[in-house]
Design a protein around this motif. Sequence first.
Motif, PDB file in Angstrom:
ATOM      1  N   LYS A  69       1.105  17.631   8.231  1.00  0.00           N
ATOM      2  CA  LYS A  69       0.269  16.483   7.895  1.00  0.00           C
ATOM      3  C   LYS A  69      -1.199  16.886   8.022  1.00  0.00           C
ATOM      4  O   LYS A  69      -1.561  17.665   8.908  1.00  0.00           O
ATOM      5  CB  LYS A  69       0.544  15.310   8.832  1.00  0.00           C
ATOM      6  CG  LYS A  69       1.966  14.786   8.800  1.00  0.00           C
ATOM      7  CD  LYS A  69       2.140  13.655   9.804  1.00  0.00           C
ATOM      8  CE  LYS A  69       3.569  13.133   9.830  1.00  0.00           C
ATOM      9  NZ  LYS A  69       3.744  12.050  10.816  1.00  0.00           N
ATOM     10  N   CYS A  70      -2.025  16.346   7.152  1.00  0.00           N
ATOM     11  CA  CYS A  70      -3.463  16.595   7.265  1.00  0.00           C
ATOM     12  C   CYS A  70      -4.226  15.332   6.932  1.00  0.00           C
ATOM     13  O   CYS A  70      -3.696  14.414   6.298  1.00  0.00           O
ATOM     14  CB  CYS A  70      -3.894  17.741   6.359  1.00  0.00           C
ATOM     15  SG  CYS A  70      -3.939  17.335   4.599  1.00  0.00           S
ATOM     16  N   MET A  71      -5.457  15.293   7.363  1.00  0.00           N
ATOM     17  CA  MET A  71      -6.345  14.185   7.011  1.00  0.00           C
ATOM     18  C   MET A  71      -7.623  14.749   6.418  1.00  0.00           C
ATOM     19  O   MET A  71      -8.330  15.535   7.055  1.00  0.00           O
ATOM     20  CB  MET A  71      -6.679  13.321   8.223  1.00  0.00           C
ATOM     21  CG  MET A  71      -7.545  12.101   7.853  1.00  0.00           C
ATOM     22  SD  MET A  71      -7.874  11.004   9.274  1.00  0.00           S
ATOM     23  CE  MET A  71      -6.220  10.384   9.603  1.00  0.00           C
ATOM     24  N   LEU A  72      -7.912  14.364   5.181  1.00  0.00           N
ATOM     25  CA  LEU A  72      -9.147  14.731   4.505  1.00  0.00           C
ATOM     26  C   LEU A  72     -10.203  13.696   4.860  1.00  0.00           C
ATOM     27  O   LEU A  72     -10.025  12.504   4.591  1.00  0.00           O
ATOM     28  CB  LEU A  72      -8.931  14.781   2.996  1.00  0.00           C
ATOM     29  CG  LEU A  72     -10.179  14.927   2.131  1.00  0.00           C
ATOM     30  CD1 LEU A  72     -10.937  16.203   2.457  1.00  0.00           C
ATOM     31  CD2 LEU A  72      -9.809  14.882   0.648  1.00  0.00           C
ATOM     32  N   ILE A  73     -11.285  14.144   5.445  1.00  0.00           N
ATOM     33  CA  ILE A  73     -12.345  13.229   5.860  1.00  0.00           C
ATOM     34  C   ILE A  73     -13.520  13.353   4.896  1.00  0.00           C
ATOM     35  O   ILE A  73     -14.260  14.332   4.906  1.00  0.00           O
ATOM     36  CB  ILE A  73     -12.778  13.518   7.307  1.00  0.00           C
ATOM     37  CG1 ILE A  73     -11.569  13.348   8.232  1.00  0.00           C
ATOM     38  CG2 ILE A  73     -13.908  12.589   7.718  1.00  0.00           C
ATOM     39  CD1 ILE A  73     -11.858  13.609   9.674  1.00  0.00           C
ATOM     40  N   ALA A  74     -13.623  12.337   4.027  1.00  0.00           N
ATOM     41  CA  ALA A  74     -14.748  12.238   3.101  1.00  0.00           C
ATOM     42  C   ALA A  74     -15.876  11.468   3.798  1.00  0.00           C
ATOM     43  O   ALA A  74     -15.796  11.169   4.992  1.00  0.00           O
ATOM     44  CB  ALA A  74     -14.302  11.557   1.813  1.00  0.00           C
ATOM     45  N   THR A  75     -16.919  11.103   3.070  1.00  0.00           N
ATOM     46  CA  THR A  75     -18.128  10.625   3.754  1.00  0.00           C
ATOM     47  C   THR A  75     -18.561   9.221   3.355  1.00  0.00           C
ATOM     48  O   THR A  75     -19.706   8.848   3.564  1.00  0.00           O
ATOM     49  CB  THR A  75     -19.283  11.619   3.510  1.00  0.00           C
ATOM     50  OG1 THR A  75     -19.469  11.782   2.102  1.00  0.00           O
ATOM     51  CG2 THR A  75     -18.972  12.976   4.132  1.00  0.00           C
ATOM     52  N   GLY A  76     -17.643   8.429   2.781  1.00  0.00           N
ATOM     53  CA  GLY A  76     -17.978   7.048   2.449  1.00  0.00           C
ATOM     54  C   GLY A  76     -18.201   6.213   3.695  1.00  0.00           C
ATOM     55  O   GLY A  76     -17.672   6.521   4.774  1.00  0.00           O
ATOM     56  N   PRO A  77     -18.983   5.134   3.598  1.00  0.00           N
ATOM     57  CA  PRO A  77     -19.295   4.293   4.762  1.00  0.00           C
ATOM     58  C   PRO A  77     -18.067   3.727   5.476  1.00  0.00           C
ATOM     59  O   PRO A  77     -18.112   3.454   6.671  1.00  0.00           O
ATOM     60  CB  PRO A  77     -20.135   3.162   4.158  1.00  0.00           C
ATOM     61  CG  PRO A  77     -20.732   3.749   2.912  1.00  0.00           C
ATOM     62  CD  PRO A  77     -19.700   4.699   2.382  1.00  0.00           C
ATOM     63  N   SER A  78     -16.939   3.579   4.782  1.00  0.00           N
ATOM     64  CA  SER A  78     -15.745   2.981   5.383  1.00  0.00           C
ATOM     65  C   SER A  78     -15.203   3.823   6.533  1.00  0.00           C
ATOM     66  O   SER A  78     -14.410   3.327   7.347  1.00  0.00           O
ATOM     67  CB  SER A  78     -14.655   2.786   4.327  1.00  0.00           C
ATOM     68  OG  SER A  78     -14.110   4.032   3.922  1.00  0.00           O
ATOM     69  N   ILE A  79     -15.612   5.075   6.628  1.00  0.00           N
ATOM     70  CA  ILE A  79     -15.136   5.941   7.700  1.00  0.00           C
ATOM     71  C   ILE A  79     -15.477   5.345   9.062  1.00  0.00           C
ATOM     72  O   ILE A  79     -14.766   5.533  10.060  1.00  0.00           O
ATOM     73  CB  ILE A  79     -15.753   7.361   7.566  1.00  0.00           C
ATOM     74  CG1 ILE A  79     -14.911   8.402   8.320  1.00  0.00           C
ATOM     75  CG2 ILE A  79     -17.172   7.407   8.055  1.00  0.00           C
ATOM     76  CD1 ILE A  79     -13.758   8.902   7.532  1.00  0.00           C
ATOM     77  N   GLN A  80     -16.563   4.571   9.116  1.00  0.00           N
ATOM     78  CA  GLN A  80     -17.020   3.993  10.379  1.00  0.00           C
ATOM     79  C   GLN A  80     -16.154   2.825  10.828  1.00  0.00           C
ATOM     80  O   GLN A  80     -16.269   2.368  11.967  1.00  0.00           O
ATOM     81  CB  GLN A  80     -18.482   3.560  10.243  1.00  0.00           C
ATOM     82  CG  GLN A  80     -19.422   4.738   9.994  1.00  0.00           C
ATOM     83  CD  GLN A  80     -20.825   4.304   9.636  1.00  0.00           C
ATOM     84  OE1 GLN A  80     -21.022   3.457   8.770  1.00  0.00           O
ATOM     85  NE2 GLN A  80     -21.802   4.880  10.320  1.00  0.00           N
ATOM     86  N   GLN A  81     -15.291   2.348   9.959  1.00  0.00           N
ATOM     87  CA  GLN A  81     -14.421   1.222  10.296  1.00  0.00           C
ATOM     88  C   GLN A  81     -13.118   1.685  10.956  1.00  0.00           C
ATOM     89  O   GLN A  81     -12.333   0.866  11.441  1.00  0.00           O
ATOM     90  CB  GLN A  81     -14.105   0.417   9.034  1.00  0.00           C
ATOM     91  CG  GLN A  81     -15.325  -0.194   8.378  1.00  0.00           C
ATOM     92  CD  GLN A  81     -15.028  -0.760   6.992  1.00  0.00           C
ATOM     93  OE1 GLN A  81     -13.873  -0.899   6.601  1.00  0.00           O
ATOM     94  NE2 GLN A  81     -16.077  -1.080   6.247  1.00  0.00           N
ATOM     95  N   LEU A  82     -12.876   2.983  10.968  1.00  0.00           N
ATOM     96  CA  LEU A  82     -11.644   3.512  11.541  1.00  0.00           C
ATOM     97  C   LEU A  82     -11.819   3.787  13.029  1.00  0.00           C
ATOM     98  O   LEU A  82     -12.855   4.307  13.441  1.00  0.00           O
ATOM     99  CB  LEU A  82     -11.234   4.794  10.821  1.00  0.00           C
ATOM    100  CG  LEU A  82     -10.849   4.642   9.351  1.00  0.00           C
ATOM    101  CD1 LEU A  82     -10.668   6.017   8.700  1.00  0.00           C
ATOM    102  CD2 LEU A  82      -9.563   3.832   9.204  1.00  0.00           C
TER     103      LEU A  82
END
Length: 301
Positions: A69-82
């Motif tokens: 399993k992997c998680m790709l971390i992009a840079t959209g503002p929604s990342i701060q909601q996780l």
Amino acid sequence: MFYSLFNQVLRNIYKFVYKILFPKEYKHNRRFWPLYRVQRNVDGRLEKVFFKKRLVSNNLELVPTTNKKCMLIATGPSIQQLPSKVFQNKEIDYIGVNGAISLENIHYSTYIIIDHNFVDTRFDLVEKVLQTNCTFYTTPRCLDMILRRVKFNNIHCNIKTIETITRGLMEVFLDKEIHVNKTAEYIYTHNNFGFSKDIFYGTFDYFTVAYVALQIINALNYKEIYIAGLDMNNFNKPRFYETNDDKQPTSLDIHTETVLHAFDIAALFFKKNQIEVFNLSMNSAVKSFNKVSADQLSKHF
């Protein structure tokens, strides 16, 4: 200071000589000649890159993944909601792009930067990546910009070099620009969009590093992929690591239709190969992948 100035003057001389010696199909290499040398197999697959006779990128040695399993971390503002616990799971390999390194306390196994403008304007973040023990995928131009500013001995990550395909064209490292044959064995094609099954023959970009990252993730044989921060909307807002004062421009608003279509093709490829993909951005404009909220993640991990 003197060394840097001398080096720049020398490079300008190299560029001038290169322009005289080589036709226009080779002009993208003017930054590299004669400092670089590459090794390819008989079919043109990029294997090794040498800088001043020193091996700086070895594509033949892929680091095996520890998880499926992997998680790709992009840079959209929604990342701060996780919630932060999403980024601390030992069953997941974390893969970052561009400014994702700004998130604290994440160990990235893989990192991808292909935007030379990002390297130029946010070299502070690039340096943070270079100091980690990740496997770092980048383009010849970005690699050259890095090696102009950082001594190779001071780089801790393991560098892999990829050549990107834009609008069907690939600027081949130390060779001429070519039109890519989308019927090649290493390419999955649908509706004239391509997805590379072997990234070292060439990797389609479709104007976003996230699409390049999905091809790299496929090459690493992950079977379950989670994507965070893939919003593809609200382009007037800063990325999660930016402010309104230092926000960098984007062309995604111009190429949105192309980008969304490309993700549809990636989704078809993954479905065909029984690879599951989940988008953690609930309001994302990307509809290609099933969406999963942070609350639902406990069912997956």
